[in-house]
Design an enzyme around this catalytic site. Structure first.
Site, short mmCIF file in Angstrom:
data_model
loop_
_atom_site.label_atom_id
_atom_site.label_comp_id
_atom_site.label_asym_id
_atom_site.label_seq_id
_atom_site.Cartn_x
_atom_site.Cartn_y
_atom_site.Cartn_z
N ASP A 55 0.85 -1.19 0.00
CA ASP A 55 0.00 0.00 0.00
C ASP A 55 0.88 1.24 0.00
O ASP A 55 1.75 1.39 0.86
CB ASP A 55 -0.91 0.01 1.23
CG ASP A 55 -2.14 0.90 1.02
OD1 ASP A 55 -1.99 1.98 0.43
OD2 ASP A 55 -3.24 0.50 1.46
N ASN A 81 -11.13 7.94 5.49
CA ASN A 81 -10.90 6.50 5.57
C ASN A 81 -11.47 5.89 6.85
O ASN A 81 -11.85 4.71 6.88
CB ASN A 81 -9.40 6.18 5.54
CG ASN A 81 -8.68 6.63 4.28
OD1 ASN A 81 -7.49 6.90 4.32
ND2 ASN A 81 -9.39 6.74 3.17
N LEU A 82 -11.50 6.69 7.92
CA LEU A 82 -11.76 6.14 9.25
C LEU A 82 -13.21 5.68 9.43
O LEU A 82 -13.51 4.99 10.41
CB LEU A 82 -11.40 7.18 10.32
CG LEU A 82 -9.93 7.66 10.27
CD1 LEU A 82 -9.68 8.66 11.38
CD2 LEU A 82 -8.96 6.49 10.36
N ARG A 104 -14.55 3.42 7.76
CA ARG A 104 -14.64 2.00 7.44
C ARG A 104 -13.31 1.26 7.59
O ARG A 104 -13.30 0.04 7.74
CB ARG A 104 -15.15 1.82 6.00
CG ARG A 104 -14.20 2.40 4.97
CD ARG A 104 -14.88 2.72 3.66
NE ARG A 104 -13.94 3.34 2.72
CZ ARG A 104 -13.59 4.63 2.78
NH1 ARG A 104 -14.09 5.42 3.71
NH2 ARG A 104 -12.73 5.13 1.92
N ASN A 161 -9.99 -0.97 -7.75
CA ASN A 161 -9.98 -0.49 -9.13
C ASN A 161 -9.65 -1.64 -10.07
O ASN A 161 -8.98 -2.61 -9.69
CB ASN A 161 -8.99 0.66 -9.31
CG ASN A 161 -7.57 0.25 -9.03
OD1 ASN A 161 -6.87 -0.26 -9.92
ND2 ASN A 161 -7.11 0.42 -7.80
N CYS A 183 -15.84 3.63 -4.88
CA CYS A 183 -16.50 3.88 -3.60
C CYS A 183 -16.42 5.36 -3.23
O CYS A 183 -17.32 5.90 -2.58
CB CYS A 183 -15.87 3.04 -2.50
SG CYS A 183 -16.31 1.30 -2.62
N CYS A 213 -15.35 16.15 -11.65
CA CYS A 213 -16.01 15.24 -10.71
C CYS A 213 -15.15 15.17 -9.46
O CYS A 213 -14.53 16.17 -9.08
CB CYS A 213 -16.24 13.87 -11.34
SG CYS A 213 -14.72 13.01 -11.83
#
Length: 378
Positions: free
Chosen positions: A65, A73-74, A76, A134, A192, A337
């Protein structure tokens, strides 16, 4: 090959609940201790995966990563904490694993998985867990696992839905290309970060992935080999679809440029940076029309003041085409976007309709990073 070393007293104490299971027992726990698992991604799916693999006693875990922990992020990614904001996700996950189980060896790979390093990274592990979000990464992981003969534990989530399966377990097993032979058109499936995700969904699917990994390592039960588990959390329904290896499909013989493969078929569009857009807005805001193609809930979180909201869905349906054609009379059309994917898709669709639109590369994420650091991010 040397016989496995027996468990010591500390291991028997820690894993006593596993040892009580006849299907696992001491032999199964030894297999877990001697196993090496690579998890690509330590985000939503990776968080529960890593925690439960470490808790189960997997002896060596690799984390791939290159991202850092962000506040959004926190919601989930429960392996990370507020104190790690702005710092390496891989090292955050490593610290949490070592706090949970100091006996677990953690290999930290602070890098993106690419065609240049995928084979070398994956080859050192017994199986791979896909925690990415992705298509280029999914195809790359799958193809490298096929070439190296490594089982792959697959999972994906979006909104209230999730999927899980086990690929490439044997020579007769299906792989990801038997589920999705070709990637969908760019922008057809929002990420997401664009569509949203119920915070517990990655936890649910990630724990299913961890369960399958433990089963594969210990050799117990019936893994999701040739089966795709589909979860709808809103109705709390679980469905199972059968998957078969497609013998007519061309075999995987090499890794390719997956970013290019997943972009094939798209219409080339002109792009500008957010810095260029800001300069134009400052110099002559009346000379351009800026359209935000995100969904209304996203625009409620943050927005560029000059932008008009016209969601991508209304462009895909054709509902907004004449409205956008009319807007071009007021100035040159620019679309943005969250990160640039949906706006590129919008520009492609508009080009087919004879409407020129310029994509704002990086979207509102890049705007918050390079133009307005005070902007709320999601």
């Amino acid at each position: 090959m040397p016989s496995p070393q027996p468990l010591n007293d500390a291991e028997r104490q820690r894993y006593s609940r596993h040892l009580l299971l006849p299907e696992v027992g001491e032999a199964g726990q030894q297999r877990l201790r001697d196993a090496a698992v690579l998890c690509v991604g330590s985000g939503g799916l990776g968080a529960p995966l890593l925690l439960y693999l470490a808790a189960a006693g997997v002896g060596r875990i690799g984390i791939v990563d290159a991202d850092v922990v962000e506040e959004s992020n926190l919601q989930r990614q429960v392996i990370h904490s507020t104190e790690w904001l702005g710092r390496s996700k891989a090292r955050s996950a490593c610290a949490r694993i070592q706090a949970l189980n100091p006996a677990c060896q953690v290999d930290v790979h602070e890098t993106m998985l690419t065609i240049d390093n995928a084979t070398a990274l994956i080859d050192g592990y017994d199986l791979v867990c896909d925690g990415t979000d992705n298509f280029p990464s999914r195809y790359l992981i799958n193809d490298a696992c096929v070439l190296l003969g490594k089982p792959l534990i697959y999972g994906s989530v979006q909104r209230f839905d999730g999927q899980a399966s086990v690929f490439n377990l044997t020579e007769e097993s299906p792989n990801y290309r038997d589920l999705l032979p070709e990637p969908p058109p760019p922008g057809a499936v929002p990420s997401c970060s664009a569509a949203g995700v119920m915070g517990v969904m990655p936890g649910l699917i990630g724990m299913i992935q961890a369960t399958e990994a433990i089963k594969v390592i210990t050799g117990i039960g019936s893994p999701l080999d040739g089966r795709l588990l589909v979860v709808d959390a809103l109705s709390m329904r679980f469905r199972e679809l059968r998957l078969q290896k497609d013998g007519s499909r061309a075999p995987i013989t090499e890794l390719v440029d997956y970013g290019q493969v997943c972009a094939e078929g798209s219409v080339p569009v002109e792009s500008i940076s957010v810095v260029e857009l800001k300069s134009m807005l400052d110099a002559d805001p009346e000379s351009l029309v800026l359209v935000d193609v995100r969904n209304p809930p996203e625009a409620e979180v943050c927005r560029i003041p000059a932008a008009q909201l016209i969601p991508l869905g209304s462009i895909e349906s054709g509902e907004a085409i004449e409205q956008l054609r009319e807007l071009t009379k007021a100035g040159r059309l620019y679309v943005h976007c969250k990160a640039g994917g949906r706006s590129a898709r919008a520009a492609e669709l508009l080009a087919v309709q004879g409407i020129e639109a310029i994509n704002v590369a990086g979207g509102i994420d890049a705007w918050a990073d390079q133009v307005d650091p005070t902007m709320v991010r999601y």
